[in-house]
Write a protein that holds these residues in place. Structure first.
Motif, PDB file in Angstrom:
ATOM      1  N   HIS A  14     -37.003 -92.583  66.696  1.00  0.00           N
ATOM      2  CA  HIS A  14     -36.979 -94.242  66.161  1.00  0.00           C
ATOM      3  C   HIS A  14     -37.308 -94.628  65.645  1.00  0.00           C
ATOM      4  O   HIS A  14     -37.314 -95.693  65.221  1.00  0.00           O
ATOM      5  CB  HIS A  14     -36.228 -94.634  68.071  1.00  0.00           C
ATOM      6  CG  HIS A  14     -36.117 -96.335  68.189  1.00  0.00           C
ATOM      7  ND1 HIS A  14     -35.354 -97.097  67.905  1.00  0.00           N
ATOM      8  CD2 HIS A  14     -37.179 -97.410  68.355  1.00  0.00           C
ATOM      9  CE1 HIS A  14     -35.955 -98.048  67.292  1.00  0.00           C
ATOM     10  NE2 HIS A  14     -36.707 -98.791  68.176  1.00  0.00           N
ATOM     11  N   LEU A  15     -38.763 -94.602  65.894  1.00  0.00           N
ATOM     12  CA  LEU A  15     -40.069 -95.492  65.232  1.00  0.00           C
ATOM     13  C   LEU A  15     -39.705 -95.205  63.472  1.00  0.00           C
ATOM     14  O   LEU A  15     -40.291 -95.948  62.721  1.00  0.00           O
ATOM     15  CB  LEU A  15     -41.298 -94.867  66.079  1.00  0.00           C
ATOM     16  CG  LEU A  15     -41.460 -95.415  67.009  1.00  0.00           C
ATOM     17  CD1 LEU A  15     -42.923 -94.762  67.471  1.00  0.00           C
ATOM     18  CD2 LEU A  15     -41.692 -96.560  67.190  1.00  0.00           C
ATOM     19  N   ALA A  16     -39.262 -93.792  63.207  1.00  0.00           N
ATOM     20  CA  ALA A  16     -38.939 -94.027  61.775  1.00  0.00           C
ATOM     21  C   ALA A  16     -38.301 -94.961  61.261  1.00  0.00           C
ATOM     22  O   ALA A  16     -38.464 -95.303  59.982  1.00  0.00           O
ATOM     23  CB  ALA A  16     -39.306 -92.524  61.465  1.00  0.00           C
ATOM     24  N   VAL A  17     -37.292 -95.380  61.978  1.00  0.00           N
ATOM     25  CA  VAL A  17     -36.160 -96.332  61.170  1.00  0.00           C
ATOM     26  C   VAL A  17     -36.797 -97.309  60.917  1.00  0.00           C
ATOM     27  O   VAL A  17     -36.418 -97.889  59.848  1.00  0.00           O
ATOM     28  CB  VAL A  17     -35.357 -95.837  61.946  1.00  0.00           C
ATOM     29  CG1 VAL A  17     -34.459 -97.570  61.561  1.00  0.00           C
ATOM     30  CG2 VAL A  17     -34.957 -94.945  62.156  1.00  0.00           C
ATOM     31  N   LYS A  18     -38.191 -98.007  61.921  1.00  0.00           N
ATOM     32  CA  LYS A  18     -38.271 -99.105  61.791  1.00  0.00           C
ATOM     33  C   LYS A  18     -39.262 -98.778  60.224  1.00  0.00           C
ATOM     34  O   LYS A  18     -39.735 -99.645  59.310  1.00  0.00           O
ATOM     35  CB  LYS A  18     -39.422 -99.864  62.989  1.00  0.00           C
ATOM     36  CG  LYS A  18     -39.050-100.033  64.236  1.00  0.00           C
ATOM     37  CD  LYS A  18     -37.682-101.083  63.960  1.00  0.00           C
ATOM     38  CE  LYS A  18     -37.363-101.989  65.022  1.00  0.00           C
ATOM     39  NZ  LYS A  18     -36.139-102.414  64.663  1.00  0.00           N
ATOM     40  N   GLY A  19     -40.082 -97.774  60.698  1.00  0.00           N
ATOM     41  CA  GLY A  19     -41.006 -97.489  58.521  1.00  0.00           C
ATOM     42  C   GLY A  19     -39.655 -97.769  57.285  1.00  0.00           C
ATOM     43  O   GLY A  19     -40.291 -98.448  56.407  1.00  0.00           O
ATOM     44  N   LEU A  20     -38.445 -97.214  57.891  1.00  0.00           N
ATOM     45  CA  LEU A  20     -37.958 -97.585  56.628  1.00  0.00           C
ATOM     46  C   LEU A  20     -37.119 -98.961  56.200  1.00  0.00           C
ATOM     47  O   LEU A  20     -37.197 -99.147  55.190  1.00  0.00           O
ATOM     48  CB  LEU A  20     -36.664 -96.298  57.432  1.00  0.00           C
ATOM     49  CG  LEU A  20     -35.091 -96.412  56.327  1.00  0.00           C
ATOM     50  CD1 LEU A  20     -35.943 -96.007  54.740  1.00  0.00           C
ATOM     51  CD2 LEU A  20     -34.423 -95.842  56.717  1.00  0.00           C
ATOM     52  N   GLU A  21     -37.349 -99.661  57.204  1.00  0.00           N
ATOM     53  CA  GLU A  21     -37.016-101.354  57.274  1.00  0.00           C
ATOM     54  C   GLU A  21     -37.911-101.729  56.440  1.00  0.00           C
ATOM     55  O   GLU A  21     -37.877-102.927  55.344  1.00  0.00           O
ATOM     56  CB  GLU A  21     -36.532-101.689  58.376  1.00  0.00           C
ATOM     57  CG  GLU A  21     -35.809-101.527  58.844  1.00  0.00           C
ATOM     58  CD  GLU A  21     -35.097-101.866  60.027  1.00  0.00           C
ATOM     59  OE1 GLU A  21     -36.109-102.366  60.972  1.00  0.00           O
ATOM     60  OE2 GLU A  21     -34.452-101.614  61.335  1.00  0.00           O
ATOM     61  N   ARG A  22     -39.613-101.267  56.212  1.00  0.00           N
ATOM     62  CA  ARG A  22     -40.324-101.755  56.412  1.00  0.00           C
ATOM     63  C   ARG A  22     -40.476-100.946  54.343  1.00  0.00           C
ATOM     64  O   ARG A  22     -40.349-102.048  53.509  1.00  0.00           O
ATOM     65  CB  ARG A  22     -41.633-101.518  56.301  1.00  0.00           C
ATOM     66  CG  ARG A  22     -42.263-102.147  58.089  1.00  0.00           C
ATOM     67  CD  ARG A  22     -43.345-102.403  58.503  1.00  0.00           C
ATOM     68  NE  ARG A  22     -44.278-100.587  58.495  1.00  0.00           N
ATOM     69  CZ  ARG A  22     -43.784-100.456  59.666  1.00  0.00           C
ATOM     70  NH1 ARG A  22     -43.169-101.104  60.684  1.00  0.00           N
ATOM     71  NH2 ARG A  22     -43.688 -99.338  60.170  1.00  0.00           N
ATOM     72  N   MET A  23     -40.354 -99.978  54.361  1.00  0.00           N
ATOM     73  CA  MET A  23     -40.014-100.113  52.968  1.00  0.00           C
ATOM     74  C   MET A  23     -39.513-100.151  51.331  1.00  0.00           C
ATOM     75  O   MET A  23     -39.602-100.707  50.696  1.00  0.00           O
ATOM     76  CB  MET A  23     -39.836 -97.590  52.963  1.00  0.00           C
ATOM     77  CG  MET A  23     -40.175 -97.213  52.256  1.00  0.00           C
ATOM     78  SD  MET A  23     -41.514 -97.212  51.472  1.00  0.00           S
ATOM     79  CE  MET A  23     -41.593 -97.670  49.054  1.00  0.00           C
ATOM     80  N   VAL A  24     -38.152-100.086  52.349  1.00  0.00           N
ATOM     81  CA  VAL A  24     -37.044-100.858  51.713  1.00  0.00           C
ATOM     82  C   VAL A  24     -37.326-102.283  51.729  1.00  0.00           C
ATOM     83  O   VAL A  24     -36.930-102.419  50.198  1.00  0.00           O
ATOM     84  CB  VAL A  24     -34.983-101.057  52.393  1.00  0.00           C
ATOM     85  CG1 VAL A  24     -34.434-101.242  51.885  1.00  0.00           C
ATOM     86  CG2 VAL A  24     -34.785 -99.603  53.001  1.00  0.00           C
TER      87      VAL A  24
END
Length: 262
Positions: A156-166
């Motif tokens: 789950h936490l990695a999804v938040k990192g992906l949002e920041r990356m996008v």
């Protein structure tokens, strides 16, 4: 030369493993590859047996000339690896000081692009392992690359990192002549856990156009390859992880062809 960056604004998602696995498979296919370690932690540099705390020269040297890159400096910094077809531009912990030094200095965002321009004829591919923080080093990686790989751990936490990356990518694209194509790569997938299964569904629902339809499984052979200092395909070319990376490489090469036609 084709330049790929591997980046995410979260650590521990498999960036270094992905970079080295892809480099190894390209080398296996007869390509000359330079891998660029822009992470001050130096995981890629350590992978190939070098100590980023002890190296006298590293990628840091490239940033010491007010945005210009002296002729022949990139070639002088190259180090050999366990694969004869892969050369390393190593990291050092000194890279962590760049953020403090960079305010007021123009041109630092294109240092790696200028570096790779000097190596253009010597290699077929460059793969950049980017740090997990938005700053001058990640900007360099994205500015130099023609294709972006975003590994995302299936939790789950990695999804938040992906949002920041996008979001970061959208910002970078506003300053580029052409939008940077990217592929989201689910990593560390464990089909036995609901966390992995649920996160993979979320990723596929949220990013249907840009997510790779496969995944990189949890595979202890990848960790064993790291301990041996060998690319995963050198260590065990038939492991589950390597088979998955072969499928990923095939996908990236097809995306590359689409981008070239466009």
């Amino acid at each position: 030369m084709r330049v790929w960056a591997v980046a995410n604004q979260k650590g521990g998602v498999g960036k270094t493993t992905t970079s080295i696995a892809l480099a190894g498979l390209l080398a296996e296919a007869g390509k000359r590859v330079v891998v660029v370690d822009l992470d001050p932690h130096g995981s890629m540099t350590s992978y190939f047996g070098y100590d980023p705390d002890a190296l006298e020269h590293s990628c840091y040297d490239l940033f010491l000339h007010k945005g210009s890159v002296p002729a022949d400096l990139p070639g002088q910094l190259l180090l050999p690896t366990s694969n004869d077809s892969i050369s390393l531009l190593p990291s050092s912990t000194a890279l962590a000081t760049l953020e403090r030094q960079s305010p007021g200095q123009s041109g630092l965002g294109l240092v790696i692009a200028k570096t790779l321009a000097q190596l253009w004829q010597a290699f077929d591919y460059a793969i950049i392992d980017s740090p997990p923080l938005l700053g001058v080093l990640m900007v360099n990686a994205l500015a130099a690359s023609q294709q972006l790989v975003i590994p995302v751990q299936t939790e789950h936490l990695a999804v938040k990192g992906l949002e920041r990356m996008v979001s970061t990518l959208a910002m970078i694209n506003r300053s580029r002549k052409q939008a940077l194509p990217f592929s989201i790569v689910p990593t560390l997938f464990d089909r036995r856990t609901q966390a992995s299964l649920g996160t993979l569904r979320v990723l596929r629902d949220a990013y249907p156009q840009t997510i790779w339809n496969g995944y990189i499984p949890v595979d202890t052979r990848l960790r064993d390859a790291s301990r041996a200092g060998l690319t995963p395909s050198q260590f065990d070319g038939k492991s589950r992880g390597v088979l998955a990376y072969r499928a990923l490489l095939k996908h990236l090469l097809s995306q590359q062809l689409v981008a070239q036609v466009a």
